[in-house]
Design a protein around this motif. Structure first.
Motif, short mmCIF file in Angstrom:
data_model
loop_
_atom_site.label_atom_id
_atom_site.label_comp_id
_atom_site.label_asym_id
_atom_site.label_seq_id
_atom_site.Cartn_x
_atom_site.Cartn_y
_atom_site.Cartn_z
N THR A 152 1.18 -1.09 1.11
CA THR A 152 2.25 -0.14 0.82
C THR A 152 3.63 -0.69 1.18
O THR A 152 4.64 -0.09 0.81
CB THR A 152 2.01 1.17 1.59
OG1 THR A 152 2.07 0.92 2.99
CG2 THR A 152 0.65 1.75 1.23
N ILE A 153 3.68 -1.80 1.91
CA ILE A 153 4.95 -2.38 2.31
C ILE A 153 5.50 -3.21 1.15
O ILE A 153 4.86 -4.16 0.69
CB ILE A 153 4.80 -3.28 3.56
CG1 ILE A 153 4.17 -2.48 4.71
CG2 ILE A 153 6.14 -3.86 3.97
CD1 ILE A 153 5.00 -1.31 5.18
N VAL A 154 6.67 -2.83 0.65
CA VAL A 154 7.32 -3.56 -0.44
C VAL A 154 8.51 -4.31 0.14
O VAL A 154 9.41 -3.71 0.73
CB VAL A 154 7.79 -2.59 -1.55
CG1 VAL A 154 8.49 -3.37 -2.67
CG2 VAL A 154 6.61 -1.81 -2.10
N MET A 155 8.51 -5.61 -0.04
CA MET A 155 9.59 -6.44 0.51
C MET A 155 10.85 -6.31 -0.35
O MET A 155 10.77 -6.09 -1.57
CB MET A 155 9.14 -7.90 0.56
CG MET A 155 7.86 -8.13 1.37
SD MET A 155 8.04 -7.62 3.10
CE MET A 155 9.06 -8.94 3.72
N PRO A 156 12.05 -6.44 0.25
CA PRO A 156 13.29 -6.23 -0.51
C PRO A 156 13.46 -7.18 -1.70
O PRO A 156 14.06 -6.79 -2.71
CB PRO A 156 14.38 -6.48 0.55
CG PRO A 156 13.71 -6.17 1.86
CD PRO A 156 12.30 -6.61 1.70
N ASN A 157 12.94 -8.39 -1.61
CA ASN A 157 13.13 -9.34 -2.70
C ASN A 157 11.89 -9.49 -3.57
O ASN A 157 11.69 -10.53 -4.21
CB ASN A 157 13.51 -10.72 -2.12
CG ASN A 157 14.12 -11.64 -3.16
OD1 ASN A 157 14.88 -11.20 -4.01
ND2 ASN A 157 13.77 -12.92 -3.10
N ALA A 158 11.09 -8.43 -3.63
CA ALA A 158 9.87 -8.50 -4.43
C ALA A 158 10.16 -8.74 -5.90
O ALA A 158 9.36 -9.38 -6.61
CB ALA A 158 9.06 -7.22 -4.25
#
Length: 265
Positions: free
Chosen positions: A156-162
């Motif tokens: 569920t963790i989406v990284m800012p630069n995905a």
């Protein structure tokens, strides 16, 4: 060594069966494959069961990682910076950290679990790796200090630069353009010809004499303008012999009185 002994040794070597290769053994056991198969994919595939919270991760990070990456993941000396750098990817010198550049959290877990700490790889437990990953999320301002990372909430963790990366499609879009059959003969409809020279296009710098810069003079001109060989210098005149010094005049010797003068009356 005699010839017969050499023949005997060669025969023994040929008759000795080869040693079994360690790489040609039986198929690897499942537990052997599992020990090496530690890859974690972006969707969470490969994650082991476990968990770790931010506060525990701070302690584990300080004991195992801070000597290189700093207490706050700021990076010491030339070691990588792991936190910060938000909004710098378009700068001339972007700061590429976990929070500003890495597209997937699985890369963090996989790399820490596989290769860290430096020089002591794969000594961290599963829970310690979860805790360090949670601490790094907190250091980049992505979670709160009471956050606990588990296998269930990992994806569920989406990284800012995905969205900053895209699939490399050059094999489909670019490579075919450079894989056509090359022309090796009769590739032009007419013979090539020189239409302009650099000096005519006024793009060649010139020397003071109007010639292109660096033009070498003809060899014949160089030989004609070369100075003639220096004439031989006349033999130096012999220096006059020094005149003999005249002997100094000897002073007349004076006799010394040996008798006292007469006494006056």
């Amino acid at each position: 060594m005699s010839k017969s002994l050499e023949i005997l040794l060669a025969a023994l070597l040929l008759a000795t069966p080869p040693w079994p290769s360690p790489w040609a053994s039986a198929a690897p056991l499942p537990e052997e494959i599992a020990a090496w198969d530690a890859t974690v994919l972006p969707d969470g595939t490969g994650l082991p069961e476990g968990s770790g919270d931010v506060l525990t991760g701070e302690d584990v990070f300080g004991a195992n990682c801070a000597s290189c990456h700093g207490e706050f993941a700021e990076g010491l000396d030339s070691w990588p910076v792991l936190a910060g750098g938000d909004g710098t990817l378009t700068d001339p010198r972007p700061v590429k950290t976990i929070g500003s550049y890495w597209p997937y959290l699985s890369t963090v877990y996989d790399y820490v679990h596989r290769s860290m700490p430096f020089g002591q790889a794969q000594t961290l437990s599963v829970d310690d790796t979860y805790a360090i990953t949670a601490f790094l999320l907190y250091s980049n301002g992505l979670v709160e200090d009471d956050f606990t990372l588990t296998k269930d909430n990992f994806a569920t963790i989406v990284m800012p630069n995905a969205e900053g990366f895209y699939p490399d499609d050059r094999a489909e879009t670019e490579y075919p353009l450079f894989r056509v059959e090359p022309c090796m003969a009769d590739c032009r409809p007419a013979p090539p010809e020189v239409t302009k020279r650099a000096s005519e296009l006024n793009v060649t710098p010139r020397d003071g004499d109007g010639k292109p810069a660096g033009t070498l003079p003809p060899l014949t001109a160089a030989s004609e303008t070369a100075p003639a060989e220096a004439e031989a210098d006349p033999a130096p005149e012999a220096a006059p012999a020094p005149e003999a010094a005249e002997p100094e005049a000897e002073e007349p010797e004076t006799s010394q009185r040996t008798t006292p003068p007469p006494t006056p009356p």
